[in-house]
Design a protein around this motif. Sequence first.
Motif, short mmCIF file in Angstrom:
data_model
loop_
_atom_site.label_atom_id
_atom_site.label_comp_id
_atom_site.label_asym_id
_atom_site.label_seq_id
_atom_site.Cartn_x
_atom_site.Cartn_y
_atom_site.Cartn_z
N ARG A 40 1.03 -1.03 -0.08
CA ARG A 40 -0.05 -0.06 -0.04
C ARG A 40 0.81 1.39 -0.06
O ARG A 40 2.07 1.37 0.59
CB ARG A 40 -0.87 0.18 1.29
CG ARG A 40 -2.00 1.34 1.40
CD ARG A 40 -2.70 1.08 2.71
NE ARG A 40 -3.70 2.29 2.45
CZ ARG A 40 -4.00 3.07 3.40
NH1 ARG A 40 -3.73 2.28 4.65
NH2 ARG A 40 -4.72 3.99 3.32
N MET A 42 0.59 5.54 1.03
CA MET A 42 -0.17 6.26 1.91
C MET A 42 0.61 7.85 1.44
O MET A 42 1.58 7.86 1.33
CB MET A 42 0.44 6.04 3.30
CG MET A 42 -0.30 4.89 3.77
SD MET A 42 0.25 4.28 5.64
CE MET A 42 0.11 5.66 6.45
N GLU A 68 -12.10 13.48 9.48
CA GLU A 68 -11.30 12.83 9.90
C GLU A 68 -9.70 13.23 9.52
O GLU A 68 -8.87 13.43 10.54
CB GLU A 68 -11.20 11.06 9.17
CG GLU A 68 -10.13 10.23 9.80
CD GLU A 68 -10.10 9.13 9.16
OE1 GLU A 68 -9.27 8.07 9.60
OE2 GLU A 68 -10.86 8.80 8.20
N TYR A 69 -9.60 13.76 8.24
CA TYR A 69 -8.21 14.24 8.13
C TYR A 69 -8.12 15.74 8.62
O TYR A 69 -6.88 16.16 9.05
CB TYR A 69 -8.39 14.50 6.34
CG TYR A 69 -8.36 13.23 5.66
CD1 TYR A 69 -8.41 11.85 6.18
CD2 TYR A 69 -8.95 13.20 4.27
CE1 TYR A 69 -8.31 10.71 5.58
CE2 TYR A 69 -8.93 11.95 3.68
CZ TYR A 69 -8.74 10.95 4.06
OH TYR A 69 -8.78 9.76 3.41
N GLU A 104 -7.45 6.75 -2.74
CA GLU A 104 -6.87 5.37 -2.40
C GLU A 104 -5.86 5.48 -1.36
O GLU A 104 -5.71 4.43 -0.60
CB GLU A 104 -6.76 4.55 -3.63
CG GLU A 104 -7.90 4.26 -4.52
CD GLU A 104 -9.02 3.34 -3.89
OE1 GLU A 104 -8.99 2.54 -3.10
OE2 GLU A 104 -10.11 3.77 -4.21
N GLU A 105 -5.40 6.48 -1.40
CA GLU A 105 -3.98 6.58 -0.65
C GLU A 105 -3.97 7.36 0.75
O GLU A 105 -2.96 7.44 1.51
CB GLU A 105 -2.90 7.12 -1.42
CG GLU A 105 -2.75 6.06 -2.59
CD GLU A 105 -1.66 6.43 -3.64
OE1 GLU A 105 -1.23 7.74 -3.73
OE2 GLU A 105 -1.22 5.60 -4.28
N SER A 106 -5.08 8.22 1.08
CA SER A 106 -4.86 9.26 2.10
C SER A 106 -5.52 8.51 3.29
O SER A 106 -6.34 7.52 3.24
CB SER A 106 -5.67 10.57 1.97
OG SER A 106 -4.99 11.22 1.22
N SER A 107 -5.27 8.79 4.56
CA SER A 107 -5.62 8.29 5.86
C SER A 107 -5.41 9.40 6.74
O SER A 107 -4.83 10.13 6.65
CB SER A 107 -4.90 7.00 6.01
OG SER A 107 -3.46 7.22 6.30
N TYR A 108 -5.81 8.91 8.09
CA TYR A 108 -5.74 9.81 9.12
C TYR A 108 -4.12 9.83 9.38
O TYR A 108 -3.58 10.88 9.46
CB TYR A 108 -6.37 9.26 10.32
CG TYR A 108 -6.25 9.87 11.81
CD1 TYR A 108 -7.13 10.80 12.36
CD2 TYR A 108 -5.06 10.16 12.58
CE1 TYR A 108 -7.03 11.66 13.35
CE2 TYR A 108 -4.97 10.55 13.62
CZ TYR A 108 -5.92 11.57 13.88
OH TYR A 108 -5.82 12.20 15.13
#
Length: 135
Positions: A40, A42, A68-69, A104-108
Amino acid sequence: MKTPPFALEWLREKCEREHWSTVRQRRTVTREWVRHTGGRVMRAGLSGTIQSAPDFEFLISAPGVEDEYVAAVKNAAISVLVSQSWTPVFAVRLELGSFVPHTEESSYAAFYAVAHEVVSHLLGVEPGSQHNIEW
């Protein structure tokens, strides 16, 4: 969950001091943070500007960005500002914006990391950056 007393004491000590640090000069930074974790990727992007101010001002411009971001960016920014040596860097105006989420690649975690990097660079505490804290 009960907050440990030592954490509350540390936070009180930092935030209730008679002195808050500021920055030496206005600075603007834009970063894209990327980590390849095997299967994956990020990724997140963010811009920030900091300048001296008589009181703490924290502005986030994030129209259409997931809550969330935004929470991740707030948490990272405050963590960096309050963790500098003996006094927090709160006599500033900090503006964060130009969020760059990737479907598809972003997260907290990615937004926390990019915000930590941006604010660290603004303060000049990131390796390779020029020190910018006025104690």
